[in-house]
Write a protein that holds these residues in place. Structure first.
Motif, PDB file in Angstrom:
ATOM      1  N   VAL A  42       1.021  -1.612  -0.193  1.00  0.00           N
ATOM      2  CA  VAL A  42       0.222  -0.152   0.189  1.00  0.00           C
ATOM      3  C   VAL A  42       0.669   0.942   0.129  1.00  0.00           C
ATOM      4  CG1 VAL A  42      -2.304  -1.190   1.285  1.00  0.00           C
ATOM      5  CG2 VAL A  42      -0.239  -0.298   2.359  1.00  0.00           C
ATOM      6  N   CYS A  76       1.816   5.200   1.188  1.00  0.00           N
ATOM      7  CA  CYS A  76       2.165   5.625   2.944  1.00  0.00           C
ATOM      8  C   CYS A  76       0.750   5.418   3.542  1.00  0.00           C
ATOM      9  CB  CYS A  76       1.996   6.938   2.817  1.00  0.00           C
ATOM     10  SG  CYS A  76       2.389   8.250   4.243  1.00  0.00           S
ATOM     11  N   ILE A  77       0.652   5.347   4.722  1.00  0.00           N
ATOM     12  CA  ILE A  77      -0.439   4.621   5.451  1.00  0.00           C
ATOM     13  C   ILE A  77       0.249   5.892   7.087  1.00  0.00           C
ATOM     14  CG2 ILE A  77      -0.597   2.510   5.181  1.00  0.00           C
ATOM     15  CD1 ILE A  77       0.853   2.096   7.423  1.00  0.00           C
ATOM     16  N   GLY A  78       0.977   7.027   6.863  1.00  0.00           N
ATOM     17  CA  GLY A  78       1.056   8.342   7.991  1.00  0.00           C
ATOM     18  C   GLY A  78       1.962   7.863   9.004  1.00  0.00           C
ATOM     19  N   ALA A  79       2.856   6.689   9.053  1.00  0.00           N
ATOM     20  CA  ALA A  79       3.475   5.938  10.117  1.00  0.00           C
ATOM     21  C   ALA A  79       4.760   6.698   9.594  1.00  0.00           C
ATOM     22  CB  ALA A  79       3.227   4.621  10.140  1.00  0.00           C
ATOM     23  N   CYS A  80       5.366   7.837   8.964  1.00  0.00           N
ATOM     24  CA  CYS A  80       6.548   7.942   8.437  1.00  0.00           C
ATOM     25  C   CYS A  80       7.457   7.624   9.332  1.00  0.00           C
ATOM     26  CB  CYS A  80       5.941   8.842   8.038  1.00  0.00           C
ATOM     27  SG  CYS A  80       5.255   9.203   6.334  1.00  0.00           S
ATOM     28  N   SER A  81       7.712   7.605  10.607  1.00  0.00           N
ATOM     29  CA  SER A  81       8.669   8.260  11.737  1.00  0.00           C
ATOM     30  C   SER A  81       9.049   7.290  12.576  1.00  0.00           C
ATOM     31  CB  SER A  81       7.809   9.215  12.971  1.00  0.00           C
ATOM     32  OG  SER A  81       8.197  10.701  12.007  1.00  0.00           O
ATOM     33  N   TRP A  82       7.688   5.806  11.687  1.00  0.00           N
ATOM     34  CA  TRP A  82       7.796   4.852  12.959  1.00  0.00           C
ATOM     35  C   TRP A  82       7.505   3.862  12.155  1.00  0.00           C
ATOM     36  CZ3 TRP A  82       3.852   8.281  13.561  1.00  0.00           C
ATOM     37  CH2 TRP A  82       3.795   8.981  14.588  1.00  0.00           C
ATOM     38  N   GLN A  95      -0.429  -2.738   8.003  1.00  0.00           N
ATOM     39  CA  GLN A  95      -1.263  -1.650   8.762  1.00  0.00           C
ATOM     40  C   GLN A  95      -2.205  -3.403   8.512  1.00  0.00           C
ATOM     41  OE1 GLN A  95      -3.818   1.067   7.625  1.00  0.00           O
ATOM     42  NE2 GLN A  95      -4.925   1.251   9.613  1.00  0.00           N
ATOM     43  N   TYR A 133      -7.790  -2.329  10.934  1.00  0.00           N
ATOM     44  CA  TYR A 133      -6.750  -1.175  10.871  1.00  0.00           C
ATOM     45  C   TYR A 133      -6.141  -1.042  12.405  1.00  0.00           C
ATOM     46  CZ  TYR A 133     -11.248   0.277   8.611  1.00  0.00           C
ATOM     47  OH  TYR A 133     -12.361   0.539   7.901  1.00  0.00           O
ATOM     48  N   PHE A 170      -2.168  -0.702  13.407  1.00  0.00           N
ATOM     49  CA  PHE A 170      -0.958  -0.731  13.067  1.00  0.00           C
ATOM     50  C   PHE A 170       0.235  -1.095  13.387  1.00  0.00           C
ATOM     51  CE2 PHE A 170      -3.010   3.340  11.942  1.00  0.00           C
ATOM     52  CZ  PHE A 170      -2.560   3.793  11.055  1.00  0.00           C
ATOM     53  N   GLU A 217       4.130  -1.470  13.744  1.00  0.00           N
ATOM     54  CA  GLU A 217       5.856  -0.135  13.151  1.00  0.00           C
ATOM     55  C   GLU A 217       7.092  -0.522  13.389  1.00  0.00           C
ATOM     56  OE1 GLU A 217       2.420   3.423  13.562  1.00  0.00           O
ATOM     57  OE2 GLU A 217       3.025   3.005  15.398  1.00  0.00           O
ATOM     58  N   ASN A 218       7.947  -0.115  12.742  1.00  0.00           N
ATOM     59  CA  ASN A 218       9.860  -0.199  13.855  1.00  0.00           C
ATOM     60  C   ASN A 218       8.784  -1.343  14.006  1.00  0.00           C
ATOM     61  OD1 ASN A 218       9.948   2.334  14.295  1.00  0.00           O
ATOM     62  ND2 ASN A 218       8.970   1.808  16.504  1.00  0.00           N
ATOM     63  N   THR A 248       4.770  12.587   6.463  1.00  0.00           N
ATOM     64  CA  THR A 248       3.904  13.599   6.868  1.00  0.00           C
ATOM     65  C   THR A 248       3.048  12.459   7.334  1.00  0.00           C
ATOM     66  OG1 THR A 248       3.570  15.051   5.574  1.00  0.00           O
ATOM     67  CG2 THR A 248       2.447  15.424   6.889  1.00  0.00           C
ATOM     68  N   CYS A 249       3.586  12.813   9.451  1.00  0.00           N
ATOM     69  CA  CYS A 249       2.410  11.877   9.613  1.00  0.00           C
ATOM     70  C   CYS A 249       2.041  12.240  11.118  1.00  0.00           C
ATOM     71  CB  CYS A 249       3.542  10.580  10.594  1.00  0.00           C
ATOM     72  SG  CYS A 249       4.580  11.055  10.786  1.00  0.00           S
ATOM     73  N   ARG A 256      -1.451  12.918  12.695  1.00  0.00           N
ATOM     74  CA  ARG A 256      -1.880  11.101  13.266  1.00  0.00           C
ATOM     75  C   ARG A 256      -1.628  11.559  14.508  1.00  0.00           C
ATOM     76  NH1 ARG A 256       0.963   5.775  12.690  1.00  0.00           N
ATOM     77  NH2 ARG A 256       0.309   5.039  14.578  1.00  0.00           N
ATOM     78  N   ARG A 286      -8.519  10.778   7.889  1.00  0.00           N
ATOM     79  CA  ARG A 286      -8.195   9.740   6.730  1.00  0.00           C
ATOM     80  C   ARG A 286      -9.211   8.336   7.168  1.00  0.00           C
ATOM     81  NH1 ARG A 286      -2.108   8.361   5.139  1.00  0.00           N
ATOM     82  NH2 ARG A 286      -2.957   7.177   4.287  1.00  0.00           N
ATOM     83  N   TYR A 340      -7.317   6.172   8.943  1.00  0.00           N
ATOM     84  CA  TYR A 340      -7.455   5.755  10.326  1.00  0.00           C
ATOM     85  C   TYR A 340      -8.247   5.839  11.984  1.00  0.00           C
ATOM     86  CZ  TYR A 340      -3.199   8.894   9.706  1.00  0.00           C
ATOM     87  OH  TYR A 340      -1.684   9.288   9.248  1.00  0.00           O
ATOM     88  N   LEU A 371       9.847  13.379  11.047  1.00  0.00           N
ATOM     89  CA  LEU A 371      11.436  13.216  11.038  1.00  0.00           C
ATOM     90  C   LEU A 371      11.926  11.692  10.610  1.00  0.00           C
ATOM     91  CD1 LEU A 371      12.434  16.138  11.622  1.00  0.00           C
ATOM     92  CD2 LEU A 371      14.444  15.148  13.435  1.00  0.00           C
ATOM     93  N   SER A 372      11.891  11.367   9.337  1.00  0.00           N
ATOM     94  CA  SER A 372      12.105   9.924   8.856  1.00  0.00           C
ATOM     95  C   SER A 372      12.772   9.521   7.399  1.00  0.00           C
ATOM     96  CB  SER A 372      10.464   9.778   8.300  1.00  0.00           C
ATOM     97  OG  SER A 372      10.837  10.473   6.785  1.00  0.00           O
ATOM     98  N   PRO A 375      14.165   9.515  14.578  1.00  0.00           N
ATOM     99  CA  PRO A 375      13.500   9.375  14.410  1.00  0.00           C
ATOM    100  C   PRO A 375      11.947  10.315  15.226  1.00  0.00           C
ATOM    101  CG  PRO A 375      13.325   7.757  13.495  1.00  0.00           C
ATOM    102  CD  PRO A 375      14.693   7.683  14.540  1.00  0.00           C
ATOM    103  N   GLY A 376      11.417  10.770  14.048  1.00  0.00           N
ATOM    104  CA  GLY A 376      10.129  10.713  14.951  1.00  0.00           C
ATOM    105  C   GLY A 376       9.468  12.773  15.119  1.00  0.00           C
TER     106      GLY A 376
END
Lengths: 160, 439
Positions: free
Chosen positions: A120, A122-128, A133, A136, A138, A140-141, B95-96, B99, B130, B133, B249-250, B256-257
């Motif tokens: 898929v 981007c699920i909005g978990a970029c920093s992790w 998913q 529903y 998540f 991560e890492n 972008t997160c 959330r 979205r 979520y 930050l990713s 990151p965070g």
């Protein structure tokens, strides 16, 4: 076609939030899908009647949104993000690992109907990242090892 | 639940309540919750708008349009109802932040929406979240129900004689819906395809009524602005770029965070100090500074201030605040391909330059990366992207073209190396330096 009391209650309430009948269509479709498993022909006709559209108009909306589907899939939909942030942190490896572990490819379902796999956006978990998913939930890492544990936890859930 | 991080350089305005249990309305009240709305109720609409103008708050969705100015475009008198629309359809790769806002401070968004409503004379707000979520939609719906139960929204809010409704609305997976006019189409129960503008939403928006569309982060900043005062908020940032920003930050970073830093914070410092430097002590190759649609910066271009104007001056954009870090193992051709694959998948297909352009770029880059490239492809990729730029109804075409052009212009050598390295020189060895030097 009958929907659950909860869904009926949500829909009745939601319709009061908008000036037009069709406005709650997108979340309504998703909620029906969550309940039925997919947007069956029967469900589409029922939804169309409720929002005063033709079934074709409803299908036209369904085909636009990537979360909506008109065919059944596995009970647990494993959605692996491989977009740029996950890519940088091994998202592709996770996807390849899932392919091997589950023995299926993109948009395929295991023979027992338990898991589906999907690459898929981007699920909005970029920093992790890397992230997955499942329905529903998540996760991560991830590493291939922790991904195995994730899949195993859903298998266990079925055995209980 | 996503992990929270912190760094001493952070200035917590929007994130001040994160991790403090503020999803509970009573706890939110202990943390100065709903004080800003009560203050707004004592102010005139013009005074609220002037305070937001003084804050130099610029839209956090990506375009950076001044928020106070946007609000002032809404006509005072309108035959049709006016609306506030919170854009929480966050989908830009990199972008997160929204959330975390919804997860930790849902009432902050509600409060921001009420204040926006008081400023422009709207009586209802829709919070569009979205579809992926789902756990956040549960948090959000509970927050709305709790606010109704306390009388903070609904009829006669805070006994002021004013009514204000807040509704939640869920999407079902479409990046394009984050574009403001497509967002309105989706909320009206249609395919999320953009509208032709003008008329702009401030005049003709949702169901034909004047509509203010703000990003979740923008609305979340509003209560703090009213409480601390616009000028004080502005002073946290740089001239014309008020306040703080949630930076996501990713990529190949040690830490990151999502960090809240003052506008104008140095990018190099952000990467090496806040983000803990490059993962595994490797070298830095490039940075995408503001989400996938923003042109890439090379490792020697990162000594810049992170505000809308400075990043634009450096040839990129601050965008949605998604800083994606690429280490020296990254194959730029592959990264460009993955970026364009996203835009090809998400193009709504309405206008030809975007629909066909993203498809051709994806096909060409796929072949090129797999080893089937020819020299002419490199110029063709740039030519194609150049011809998409500015020729589409909405910014998605530009969002696909801008990074592609930058990848080719700044890393042309790497594209050329792919012609010799076939299929991808990075695939086996990790770094391109192991290739024979070509004439």
């Amino acid at each position: 076609m009958k929907f659950s009391d909860n869904l009926e209650k949500w829909f009745a309430e939601a319709q009061g939030h908008y000036p037009t009948k069709r406005s709650p269509l997108v979340p309504f479709l998703l909620y029906v899908q969550d309940e039925v498993g997919y947007l069956s022909d029967e469900a589409i006709v029922e939804i169309a009647n409720r929002v005063e559209l033709t079934p074709l108009e409803v299908r036209n909306v369904i085909s636009y949104y990537s979360m909506l589907r008109t065919k059944p899939i596995g009970k647990y939909n494993v959605q692996v993000c491989t977009n740029i942030c996950c890519l940088q942190r091994g998202g592709e490896d996770i996807f390849e690992h899932c392919k091997k572990t589950l023995g299926i490819g993109h948009k395929q379902t295991t023979p027992d109907g338990l898991f589906s796999l999907e690459e898929v956006e981007c699920i909005g978990a970029c920093s992790w990242a890397p992230a997955v998913q499942v329905n529903y939930d998540f996760h991560e890492n991830l590493t291939p090892e922790t991904m195995d544990a994730v899949i195993e936890s859903y298998r266990k859930r079925e055995q209980q | 639940m996503a992990d929270l991080v912190s760094h001493p350089d952070e200035v917590k305005v929007i994130s001040s309540r994160w991790g403090k249990g503020a999803t509970d309305i009573d706890r939110y009240l202990e943390l100065d919750g709903y004080k800003a709305v009560q203050k707004a109720l004592t102010m005139t609409p013009d005074a609220i708008i002037n305070e937001v103008k003084a804050s130099n708050l610029r839209g956090r969705g990506g375009a950076g349009f001044p928020t106070g100015l946007k609000w002032s475009f809404v006509p005072k008198e309108s035959a049709k109802p006016k609306y506030i629309l919170c854009n929480g359809d966050e989908s830009e790769p990199g972008t997160c932040k929204d959330r975390l806002i919804f997860e930790h401070d849902p009432h902050g968004v509600i409060e921001g929406a009420i204040i926006a409503g008081l400023a422009v004379g709207a009586k209802s707000a829709y919070i569009y979240l979205r579809g992926e979520y789902r756990y956040l939609s549960i948090i959000m719906q509970k927050a709305i129900a709790d606010a109704y139960a306390k009388g903070f929204i609904g009829k006669n809010i805070f006994g002021s004689g004013k009514d204000f409704d807040v509704y939640w609305h869920g999407g079902a997976g479409a990046y394009e819906v984050g574009e403001e006019s497509a967002l309105m189409e989706s909320l009206e129960g249609k395919r999320g395809i953009p509208r032709i503008r003008p008329p702009f939403p401030a005049v003709v928006g949702l169901w034909g009524g004047p509509t203010v569309i703000n990003n979740a982060e923008t609305l979340a900043a509003v209560p703090a602005i009213l409480l601390m005062g616009g000028q004080k908020y502005a002073d946290l940032g740089t001239p014309r770029n008020g306040g703080t920003r949630l930076f996501c930050l990713s990529g190949n970073l040690e830490k990151p965070g999502v960090y809240e830093l003052p506008m104008g914070y140095n990018l190099k410092k952000m990467i090496y100090e806040v983000g803990g430097g490059i993962q595994g002590g490797r070298g830095l190759k490039a940075v995408v500074p503001g989400g996938s649609s923003t042109p890439v910066l090379t490792a020697d271009e990162i000594d810049i201030a992170m505000d809308f104007d400075s990043v634009m001056k450096a040839g990129s954009m601050l965008g949605s605040g998604g800083v994606v870090v690429l280490d020296d193992r990254t194959c730029i051709v592959k990264f460009a391909l993955r970026t364009i694959k996203f835009y090809q998948h998400e193009s709504c297909g309405w206008c030809i330059p975007c629909r066909e352009g993203t498809d051709w770029l994806k096909k060409t880059l796929t072949r090129f990366h797999a080893g089937g490239g020819i020299k002419k492809d490199i110029d063709n990729i740039k030519y194609l992207a150049d011809n998409m730029l500015g020729r589409t109804f909405c910014p998605l075409g530009d969002a696909a073209a801008m990074p592609t052009i930058a990848f080719v212009e700044k890393f042309r050598k790497e594209f050329e190396d792919h012609l010799e390295g076939r299929p991808c020189p990075f695939a086996e060895h990790g770094t391109i330096s192991q290739l024979p030097v070509l004439a």
